[in-house]
Design a protein around this motif. Structure first.
Motif, PDB file in Angstrom:
ATOM      1  N   TYR A 174     -12.300  16.939  -1.692  1.00 40.08           N
ATOM      2  CA  TYR A 174     -11.276  16.426  -2.604  1.00 40.08           C
ATOM      3  C   TYR A 174     -10.250  17.518  -2.881  1.00 40.08           C
ATOM      4  CZ  TYR A 174     -13.796  12.106  -3.418  1.00 40.08           C
ATOM      5  OH  TYR A 174     -14.389  10.878  -3.252  1.00 40.08           O
ATOM      6  N   GLY A 175      -9.183  17.506  -2.087  1.00 47.96           N
ATOM      7  CA  GLY A 175      -8.135  18.501  -2.217  1.00 47.96           C
ATOM      8  C   GLY A 175      -6.767  17.847  -2.275  1.00 47.96           C
ATOM      9  N   GLY A 176      -5.905  18.213  -1.312  1.00 46.15           N
ATOM     10  CA  GLY A 176      -4.538  17.722  -1.328  1.00 46.15           C
ATOM     11  C   GLY A 176      -4.422  16.228  -1.165  1.00 46.15           C
ATOM     12  N   ASN A 177      -5.148  15.646  -0.205  1.00 38.78           N
ATOM     13  CA  ASN A 177      -5.045  14.208   0.025  1.00 38.78           C
ATOM     14  C   ASN A 177      -5.517  13.403  -1.183  1.00 38.78           C
ATOM     15  OD1 ASN A 177      -3.975  14.237   2.658  1.00 38.78           O
ATOM     16  ND2 ASN A 177      -5.983  14.626   3.532  1.00 38.78           N
ATOM     17  N   ALA A 178      -6.418  13.963  -1.969  1.00 38.99           N
ATOM     18  CA  ALA A 178      -6.883  13.303  -3.189  1.00 38.99           C
ATOM     19  C   ALA A 178      -5.994  13.646  -4.384  1.00 38.99           C
ATOM     20  CB  ALA A 178      -8.329  13.713  -3.493  1.00 38.99           C
ATOM     21  N   ILE A 179      -4.958  14.453  -4.140  1.00 33.77           N
ATOM     22  CA  ILE A 179      -4.017  14.896  -5.177  1.00 33.77           C
ATOM     23  C   ILE A 179      -4.784  15.533  -6.340  1.00 33.77           C
ATOM     24  CG2 ILE A 179      -1.869  14.282  -6.361  1.00 33.77           C
ATOM     25  CD1 ILE A 179      -1.787  11.675  -4.841  1.00 33.77           C
ATOM     26  N   GLY A 218       5.380  12.842   5.131  1.00 35.43           N
ATOM     27  CA  GLY A 218       4.550  13.292   4.009  1.00 35.43           C
ATOM     28  C   GLY A 218       3.094  12.938   4.195  1.00 35.43           C
ATOM     29  N   PRO A 219       2.236  13.925   4.441  1.00 33.84           N
ATOM     30  CA  PRO A 219       0.844  13.637   4.778  1.00 33.84           C
ATOM     31  C   PRO A 219       0.061  12.956   3.661  1.00 33.84           C
ATOM     32  CG  PRO A 219       1.169  15.985   4.405  1.00 33.84           C
ATOM     33  CD  PRO A 219       2.527  15.364   4.451  1.00 33.84           C
ATOM     34  N   ILE A 220       0.345  13.303   2.413  1.00 35.36           N
ATOM     35  CA  ILE A 220      -0.453  12.766   1.306  1.00 35.36           C
ATOM     36  C   ILE A 220      -0.051  11.333   0.984  1.00 35.36           C
ATOM     37  CG2 ILE A 220      -1.011  13.049  -1.134  1.00 35.36           C
ATOM     38  CD1 ILE A 220      -0.613  16.083  -0.746  1.00 35.36           C
ATOM     39  N   THR A 221       1.227  11.108   0.783  1.00 39.46           N
ATOM     40  CA  THR A 221       1.673   9.774   0.363  1.00 39.46           C
ATOM     41  C   THR A 221       1.460   8.732   1.456  1.00 39.46           C
ATOM     42  OG1 THR A 221       3.936  10.353   1.022  1.00 39.46           O
ATOM     43  CG2 THR A 221       3.355  10.652  -1.287  1.00 39.46           C
ATOM     44  N   ILE A 222       1.651   9.106   2.706  1.00 38.90           N
ATOM     45  CA  ILE A 222       1.426   8.162   3.803  1.00 38.90           C
ATOM     46  C   ILE A 222      -0.041   7.772   3.870  1.00 38.90           C
ATOM     47  CG2 ILE A 222       1.487   7.843   6.302  1.00 38.90           C
ATOM     48  CD1 ILE A 222       4.239   7.762   4.981  1.00 38.90           C
ATOM     49  N   ALA A 238      -9.382   0.048   0.191  1.00 37.49           N
ATOM     50  CA  ALA A 238      -9.464   0.098  -1.271  1.00 37.49           C
ATOM     51  C   ALA A 238      -8.055   0.002  -1.834  1.00 37.49           C
ATOM     52  CB  ALA A 238     -10.125   1.392  -1.730  1.00 37.49           C
ATOM     53  N   GLN A 239      -7.952  -0.473  -3.058  1.00 40.22           N
ATOM     54  CA  GLN A 239      -6.670  -0.479  -3.765  1.00 40.22           C
ATOM     55  C   GLN A 239      -6.474   0.910  -4.361  1.00 40.22           C
ATOM     56  OE1 GLN A 239      -4.404  -3.127  -3.906  1.00 40.22           O
ATOM     57  NE2 GLN A 239      -5.780  -3.965  -2.343  1.00 40.22           N
ATOM     58  N   THR A 240      -5.636   1.696  -3.730  1.00 43.01           N
ATOM     59  CA  THR A 240      -5.493   3.093  -4.146  1.00 43.01           C
ATOM     60  C   THR A 240      -4.575   3.270  -5.344  1.00 43.01           C
ATOM     61  OG1 THR A 240      -3.889   3.301  -2.343  1.00 43.01           O
ATOM     62  CG2 THR A 240      -6.105   4.153  -1.951  1.00 43.01           C
ATOM     63  N   GLY A 241      -3.754   2.247  -5.656  1.00 43.70           N
ATOM     64  CA  GLY A 241      -2.969   2.294  -6.870  1.00 43.70           C
ATOM     65  C   GLY A 241      -1.773   3.224  -6.795  1.00 43.70           C
ATOM     66  N   PRO A 242      -1.174   3.518  -7.954  1.00 41.24           N
ATOM     67  CA  PRO A 242       0.048   4.330  -7.984  1.00 41.24           C
ATOM     68  C   PRO A 242      -0.211   5.766  -7.554  1.00 41.24           C
ATOM     69  CG  PRO A 242      -0.780   3.965 -10.206  1.00 41.24           C
ATOM     70  CD  PRO A 242      -1.601   3.095  -9.309  1.00 41.24           C
ATOM     71  N   ILE A 243       0.804   6.347  -6.949  1.00 38.98           N
ATOM     72  CA  ILE A 243       0.730   7.747  -6.534  1.00 38.98           C
ATOM     73  C   ILE A 243       1.141   8.645  -7.701  1.00 38.98           C
ATOM     74  CG2 ILE A 243       1.730   9.472  -4.981  1.00 38.98           C
ATOM     75  CD1 ILE A 243       2.021   7.267  -2.905  1.00 38.98           C
ATOM     76  N   SER A 274       5.838  10.678  -4.751  1.00 38.59           N
ATOM     77  CA  SER A 274       6.504   9.403  -4.974  1.00 38.59           C
ATOM     78  C   SER A 274       6.102   8.391  -3.911  1.00 38.59           C
ATOM     79  CB  SER A 274       8.027   9.583  -4.978  1.00 38.59           C
ATOM     80  OG  SER A 274       8.470  10.203  -3.786  1.00 38.59           O
ATOM     81  N   GLU A 275       6.291   7.127  -4.235  1.00 37.80           N
ATOM     82  CA  GLU A 275       5.892   6.011  -3.397  1.00 37.80           C
ATOM     83  C   GLU A 275       6.767   5.907  -2.148  1.00 37.80           C
ATOM     84  OE1 GLU A 275       3.828   2.786  -2.107  1.00 37.80           O
ATOM     85  OE2 GLU A 275       3.368   3.890  -3.940  1.00 37.80           O
ATOM     86  N   PRO A 276       6.174   5.702  -0.963  1.00 39.16           N
ATOM     87  CA  PRO A 276       6.990   5.466   0.240  1.00 39.16           C
ATOM     88  C   PRO A 276       7.809   4.182   0.089  1.00 39.16           C
ATOM     89  CG  PRO A 276       4.713   5.971   0.830  1.00 39.16           C
ATOM     90  CD  PRO A 276       4.738   5.749  -0.640  1.00 39.16           C
ATOM     91  N   ALA A 277       9.023   4.185   0.626  1.00 40.40           N
ATOM     92  CA  ALA A 277       9.898   3.017   0.563  1.00 40.40           C
ATOM     93  C   ALA A 277       9.297   1.858   1.349  1.00 40.40           C
ATOM     94  CB  ALA A 277      11.278   3.372   1.111  1.00 40.40           C
ATOM     95  N   ALA A 278       9.811   0.652   1.096  1.00 38.69           N
ATOM     96  CA  ALA A 278       9.282  -0.552   1.741  1.00 38.69           C
ATOM     97  C   ALA A 278       9.356  -0.444   3.257  1.00 38.69           C
ATOM     98  CB  ALA A 278      10.047  -1.770   1.250  1.00 38.69           C
TER      99      ALA A 278
END
Length: 283
Positions: free
Chosen positions: A31-36, A237-241, A252-257, A262-266
């Motif tokens: 649990y590091g960067g990808n888990a924020i 962006g490795p984490i947000t993607i 899983a429903q990962t929910g808000p970042i 920030s959230e990737p665009a549509a």
């Protein structure tokens, strides 16, 4: 790390993600960067540790991150001491540290924890080869996660020097599935960490087995299957993607970042969905 719509940690959705990864053959959860993990409040840090320690299988090795600020490390160490995690991962900062000063901080930290830590080397030269070797030789380091980006992973003088001073089996390729073959085959590293393995854990497990068996053609074929998603992570962006890909894959429903991300665009989410489909069709 899955969060509910209100931003709180979502136990049920994190359980789905952990079980998906474990069922794919991965038994180490980092649990590091990808888990924020670096943006958790101290209250959330304790809650997250409680949650992942309870949800992970008894046979899984769970490694939470700590820091990166020195004061944060010390505060988190007090919390970590209430748990049985065998190690934690420390990420050096780049702009407000010296190599010698960082290593002093690690020594102070391991003294408080009573156990060695995983050293995350993300930027070349932040920690010198000599200082890293001294930490290993003095028993402060359980492993090294090596994640310095190179244009050509075959040409890496810093990594080469590290492997000459430190047992390569203690060093893990830390940049996902893409440089894993080069790092393990040519530098003798002991393993690799995966990001896309959160979505396709069996594929990442297969890659590890192919490398360990020295089936290089098979390993390369598996590596190439990850490219549609890995290329998006490298470019956008490795984490947000990865955060959104985990949800779009139906795991899983990962929910808000979390801020400060920030959230990737549509349009980018559409690219993620297309990449997932391409990988699924190749398996």
């Amino acid at each position: 790390m899955a969060r509910a719509a209100d931003g709180s940690l979502d136990r049920a959705e994190n359980a789905k993600l952990i079980q998906h990864i474990e069922q794919g053959g991965i038994s180490t959860l980092l649990y590091g960067g990808n888990a924020i993990f670096y943006h958790l409040t101290l209250a959330e840090y304790r809650a997250a540790l409680e949650m992942i320690s309870e949800l992970a299988a008894d046979s899984s090795l769970v490694i939470p991150a700590i820091g990166p600020a020195y004061g944060t490390m010390l505060d988190q160490a007090e919390i970590l001491n209430d748990f049985a995690f065998p190690t934690a991962m420390v990420l050096p900062q780049r702009d407000i540290v010296t190599s010698a000063g960082f290593c002093t901080g690690v020594r102070n930290l391991t003294q408080r924890l009573g156990k060695p830590v995983v050293l995350y080397l993300k930027f070349g030269g932040v920690v010198t080869v000599e200082d890293a070797a001294a930490l290993v030789n003095d028993g402060h380091i359980s492993a090294i996660k090596y994640a310095v980006v190179r244009e050509d992973y075959m040409r890496d003088d810093y990594l080469k020097a590290l492997t000459e001073k430190i047992d390569p089996s203690l060093i893990l390729s830390g940049l996902g599935d893409q440089p894993a073959i080069t790092h393990m085959r040519h530098f003798g590293l002991g393993g690799f960490t995966t990001g896309c393995g959160c979505v396709f854990p069996q594929l990442s497990t297969d890659l590890l087995k192919a490398i360990q068996a020295e089936n290089w053609d098979e390993a390369e074929a598996i590596r190439e299957r990850f490219l549609p998603l890995e290329n998006l992570r490298d470019n956008l962006g490795p984490i947000t993607i990865l955060h959104r890909a985990t949800e779009l894959a139906g795991i899983a429903q990962t929910g808000p970042i979390s801020p400060l991300l920030s959230e990737p665009a549509a349009a980018i989410r559409e690219q993620i969905a297309a990449a997932l489909t391409q990988i699924q069709q190749s398996v």
